[in-house]
Scaffold this motif. Structure first.
Motif, short mmCIF file in Angstrom:
data_model
loop_
_atom_site.label_atom_id
_atom_site.label_comp_id
_atom_site.label_asym_id
_atom_site.label_seq_id
_atom_site.Cartn_x
_atom_site.Cartn_y
_atom_site.Cartn_z
N ARG A 77 0.84 -1.20 0.00
CA ARG A 77 0.00 0.00 0.00
C ARG A 77 0.89 1.26 0.00
O ARG A 77 0.54 2.25 -0.63
CB ARG A 77 -0.92 0.01 1.21
CG ARG A 77 -1.82 1.24 1.25
CD ARG A 77 -2.96 1.11 2.24
NE ARG A 77 -3.79 2.31 2.23
CZ ARG A 77 -4.92 2.45 2.92
NH1 ARG A 77 -5.34 1.46 3.70
NH2 ARG A 77 -5.61 3.57 2.86
N TYR A 78 2.02 1.19 0.72
CA TYR A 78 2.98 2.30 0.66
C TYR A 78 3.42 2.54 -0.78
O TYR A 78 3.48 3.68 -1.25
CB TYR A 78 4.20 1.98 1.53
CG TYR A 78 5.36 2.92 1.34
CD1 TYR A 78 5.48 4.08 2.11
CD2 TYR A 78 6.34 2.68 0.38
CE1 TYR A 78 6.54 4.96 1.93
CE2 TYR A 78 7.40 3.55 0.20
CZ TYR A 78 7.50 4.68 0.98
OH TYR A 78 8.55 5.55 0.78
N GLU B 148 0.49 4.19 -2.84
CA GLU B 148 0.16 5.58 -2.51
C GLU B 148 1.37 6.51 -2.64
O GLU B 148 1.25 7.59 -3.22
CB GLU B 148 -0.40 5.65 -1.08
CG GLU B 148 -1.74 4.97 -0.92
CD GLU B 148 -2.31 5.18 0.47
OE1 GLU B 148 -1.76 6.01 1.23
OE2 GLU B 148 -3.30 4.49 0.82
N ARG B 149 2.53 6.11 -2.10
CA ARG B 149 3.66 7.02 -1.99
C ARG B 149 4.61 6.96 -3.18
O ARG B 149 5.36 7.91 -3.41
CB ARG B 149 4.45 6.74 -0.70
CG ARG B 149 3.62 6.80 0.57
CD ARG B 149 2.91 8.12 0.72
NE ARG B 149 1.97 8.14 1.82
CZ ARG B 149 2.18 8.78 2.97
NH1 ARG B 149 3.29 9.45 3.14
NH2 ARG B 149 1.28 8.74 3.92
N MET C 231 -1.16 6.75 -6.34
CA MET C 231 -2.60 6.47 -6.35
C MET C 231 -3.23 7.09 -5.10
O MET C 231 -2.65 7.04 -4.01
CB MET C 231 -2.85 4.96 -6.39
CG MET C 231 -2.25 4.28 -7.61
SD MET C 231 -2.44 2.47 -7.57
CE MET C 231 -4.21 2.31 -7.79
N ARG C 232 -4.40 7.67 -5.26
CA ARG C 232 -5.06 8.35 -4.15
C ARG C 232 -5.94 7.36 -3.39
O ARG C 232 -6.66 6.55 -4.00
CB ARG C 232 -5.90 9.51 -4.66
CG ARG C 232 -5.10 10.48 -5.52
CD ARG C 232 -5.91 11.68 -5.91
NE ARG C 232 -6.22 12.51 -4.75
CZ ARG C 232 -6.80 13.70 -4.84
NH1 ARG C 232 -7.14 14.18 -6.03
NH2 ARG C 232 -7.05 14.40 -3.77
N PRO C 233 -5.90 7.42 -2.04
CA PRO C 233 -6.75 6.49 -1.26
C PRO C 233 -8.21 6.66 -1.61
O PRO C 233 -8.69 7.76 -1.92
CB PRO C 233 -6.47 6.89 0.19
CG PRO C 233 -5.16 7.64 0.14
CD PRO C 233 -5.10 8.30 -1.19
N CYS D 33 -7.59 1.31 0.60
CA CYS D 33 -6.37 1.15 -0.22
C CYS D 33 -6.71 1.35 -1.70
O CYS D 33 -7.63 0.71 -2.22
CB CYS D 33 -5.76 -0.23 0.00
SG CYS D 33 -4.30 -0.53 -1.02
N PRO D 34 -5.98 2.21 -2.42
CA PRO D 34 -6.32 2.45 -3.83
C PRO D 34 -5.99 1.27 -4.73
O PRO D 34 -6.49 1.20 -5.85
CB PRO D 34 -5.45 3.66 -4.17
CG PRO D 34 -4.30 3.60 -3.22
CD PRO D 34 -4.86 3.04 -1.95
#
Length: 754
Positions: free
Chosen positions: A512-513, A516-517, A521-523, A729-730
């Protein structure tokens, strides 16, 4: 001696600082010019260690040899000083921290620092512009001005040319042409010309996005937080820290943010007022020191002005740039001296040229003599700072008589060293004048030796192509080259900055890190990820609790009276059950034993930012509560996790281990000797987990943090699914199966990995 002086002046002629050899040269140089009032200094200190050779040196740079080159003579002098200092350090005569370069004016001190750094000598410079004139401070103030008035052309050009944006000079010119009679920002509001450089256009588009975000957040940010957001939005901190003196520059930025906080406490969140306040402070000459950096007080060669060195002493003193021409005095219309003499100039009625009246010429000459005497006194102060070794450096042109009035020209004249300079070569020359011994070294420009390439006669070259070659034999074949080593693939992700929330996310689920990071990808809305969850998402509930606890006084922890109204204003869709849950979290802290303990801690403050560098990564974040007193620190962090996930100790160990050690390291970097990190799970007043770290554990903590950073850089991002972690989670059901990965139907090779 006091009785002998009677009511007169008691001369202080005993010097407890400098060696006799140094004082002998000082007495010889200044005795004649200071006249009968001069009292020769006598050494009273004990010096058990001998100094080999004469402890006073002259480094003279011949300007004339640099006149036809592309190297400035002052650069040549700086290189000569750097080589001499490097030799002193290499020979063990002095450590870098025992050496100082003194300047009458610090205008060009940066040149000397650059040459010392080029030879690997650590330096600390405290000359030139004051704190408000430091480039990073000027850049940040310009950005603050621009946020208040986007049509401030001067501020806009400063920001665009700085590391905040970094467009080229050509881009600035084309931007001006795009709006010739309008404010420069108008060109950014229009479509850029097709001829605009593509790289500059990309930089401007990125600037507009970040600038618009900052202006939108301007009303709700404190001045300190605004400064931090400006720096982080544009990665200005990384650009600053990449410099060799980046720590000092970054410390200056943090100091400006603290000044903004102090201003806001007195005057309120007025950006324009703060910028005006700083401008007024600089205008009236308020002396604000630079922020303390790592180099200061360390083992580094210091560069100071002579005025700043008064009262100090150093083992080795280098009086640098003594060949600087003093600017001629301004042609004042009226001159007056302290003894009452004055003169002025009037226009000649016939020629209209100004002519002196009364004693103007005599007063002007007296003013020149006063300036000359003051300059000699200044250099007297500089030379008497030396303990073991004094080096006087300057540049002269032997054929230019004007250089005789410079400090180095005056020294050479007092030593009558003209002939020695003319015949001096690469080796130093020793001078002795009335018991004063000086080593003279002359630097002249020398070209770098050219690399000669062996040439062959043309016939010999052509003979290689004759049938049979030279003497009937071809030259031997060259040996086979080594095979090229395959270049490793670039890393998936190279982390440059980490917040504690990013670390916590990586610890919970590295995949997930990554989503997103790294990918960006946006949550998604957590409520849609967990069917049946009404109202607010879990992160929104946690945010509301933290915002409310910021309003709670640490000394008297009482929930806000308007708690419900505030939460409904922040989150209109909040349900009654969620409102009761949020209020329960806040009351849980206020009624806890931990709250009563925090109330008794002196100096405890909420929402304290921190930032430090480790393994080339900038770690930053905010502490819910920090108390730092007598080298002991206490950190409190509020958590709204559900305790159905496990015991508080299990949750901290599984989800917040890295976050906890980052908190501890931040406090150790701030000077703490012992750090206590306390997690309060607000579901229960007594759900508190406390861990104490001591200074001898720092190496272990840093090692664990290094391992985490290495895992991030290694690019091994694998999902660790659960209902809680996967909520919002995106990547869920897009590139990752989420909790279904735990079922037996998903084979190991089907796991979504990077």
């Amino acid at each position: 001696r006091r009785e002998q002086a009677g009511d007169g002046v008691l001369p202080l002629t005993m010097n407890y600082r400098s060696r006799p050899e140094v004082l002998a040269v000082v007495n010889h140089l200044f005795g004649a010019d200071f006249g009968d009032e001069f009292q020769p200094l006598a050494a009273s200190g004990d010096f058990p260690d001998p100094v080999f050779g004469a402890p006073v040196e002259l480094l003279v740079t011949d300007k004339s040899t640099y006149s036809e080159t592309d190297v400035h003579w002052r650069r040549g002098e700086a290189r000569a000083i750097a080589r001499r200092i490097r030799d002193l350090i290499a020979a063990g005569d002095a450590a870098p921290g025992e050496i100082v370069l003194l300047f009458a004016a610090g205008t060009d001190a940066e040149w000397y620092e650059e040459e010392l750094r080029a030879l690997g000598v650590t330096t600390y410079r405290s000359t030139g512009r004051g704190y408000f004139g430091q480039q990073q401070v000027v850049d940040l103030l310009a950005y603050l001005r621009l946020l208040r008035n986007r049509y401030d052309d001067e501020a806009l050009v400063s920001v665009l040319a700085s590391p905040f944006v970094g467009i080229s000079n050509d881009g600035l010119v084309l931007l001006r042409r795009a709006a010739p009679k309008r404010p420069l920002f108008v060109a950014l509001e229009r479509e850029l010309p097709a001829t605009f450089p593509e790289r500059d256009a990309q930089l401007l588009r990125a600037f507009r996005q970040r600038y618009d975000r900052l202006t939108a957040a301007l009303a709700r940010l404190s001045l300190e937080r605004l400064c931090e957001r400006i720096i982080s939005e544009h990665d200005y901190d990384l650009a600053v820290l990449a410099r060799w003196d980046g720590r000092r520059r970054y410390a200056n930025l943090r100091k400006l943010a603290r000044l903004a906080r102090s201003y806001e406490e007195l005057r309120g969140p007025d950006v324009e007022g703060f910028v005006r306040f700083v401008r007024d402070q600089e205008a009236v000459g308020a002396r604000e020191l630079e922020a303390v950096a790592e180099e200061e007080g360390g083992d580094a060669v210091r560069l100071l002005t002579i005025h700043a060195a008064k009262g100090l002493e150093f083992k080795v003193v280098v009086v640098a740039d003594a060949g600087r021409d003093k600017a001629p005095p301004a042609s004042h219309e009226i001159l007056a001296l302290s003894d009452g003499r004055f003169g002025f100039r009037v226009a000649d009625p016939i020629t209209s040229k100004p002519r002196g009246a009364y004693a103007y010429d005599a007063v002007q000459e007296a003013r020149r003599e006063e300036d000359r005497a003051e300059r000699l006194r200044l250099y007297y102060v500089a030379m008497t700072r030396a303990i073991d070794r004094l080096i006087i450096s300057g540049s002269i042109d032997p054929e230019r008589t004007a250089d005789d009035t410079t400090p180095i020209g005056w020294v050479l004249g007092r030593l009558d060293a003209k002939e020695e300079i003319e015949r001096a070569g690469a080796e130093p020359v020793e001078l002795e004048r009335e018991g004063a011994r000086v080593i003279l070294r002359v630097d002249r420009f020398a070209t770098e030796p050219e690399v000669t390439v062996e040439s062959f006669p043309e016939d010999g070259q052509l003979a290689l192509f004759d049938e049979g070659g030279v003497a009937g034999a071809l030259p031997p074949l060259v040996p086979a080259l080594q095979p090229l080593v395959e270049i490793a693939a670039p890393p998936v992700h190279r982390v440059r900055r980490l917040s504690f929330s990013a670390l916590a996310l990586f610890e919970r689920c590295s995949y997930r890190y990554y989503a997103e990071r790294v990918v960006g990808m946006r949550p998604t809305d957590e409520r849609s990820a967990v069917p049946g969850t009404p109202g607010l998402a879990a992160t929104e509930i946690g945010d509301a609790v933290h915002r409310l606890l910021e309003l709670v006084s640490l000394e008297e922890p009482i929930p806000p009276d308007d708690l419900a109204a505030r939460v409904r204003a922040w989150y209109p869709r909040v349900t009654d059950d969620e409102l009761e849950r949020i209020g329960g979290f806040v009351r849980s802290y206020c009624d806890s034993e931990l709250a009563r303990r925090v109330a008794a801690l002196p100096g405890a403050r909420p929402e304290r930012p921190f930032a430090f560098e480790h393994d080339g990564v900038l770690l930053h974040g905010r502490l819910d509560v920090l108390q730092l007193e007598h080298e002991q620190a206490v950190v409190v962090d509020y958590k709204t996790n559900s305790l159905s996930e496990g015991t508080p100790e299990e949750i901290v160990e599984h989800d917040y281990r890295l976050q906890r050690l980052v908190y501890a390291l931040a406090c150790f970097r701030a000077g703490a000797q012992e750090v206590e990190v306390v997690y309060h799970f607000l579901e229960r007043p007594d759900a508190v987990v406390s861990t104490v770290f001591r200074l001898d554990q720092v190496s272990d903590l840093e090692g664990e943090l290094s391992e985490a950073i290495a895992r991030i850089n290694a690019g091994a991002f694998r999902p660790t699914p659960s209902e809680f972690i996967c909520a919002g989670c995106p990547a869920l059901d897009v590139i990752c199966a989420g909790p279904r990965l735990r079922s037996a139907s998903y084979a190991e090779h089907a796991l979504a990995t990077v």
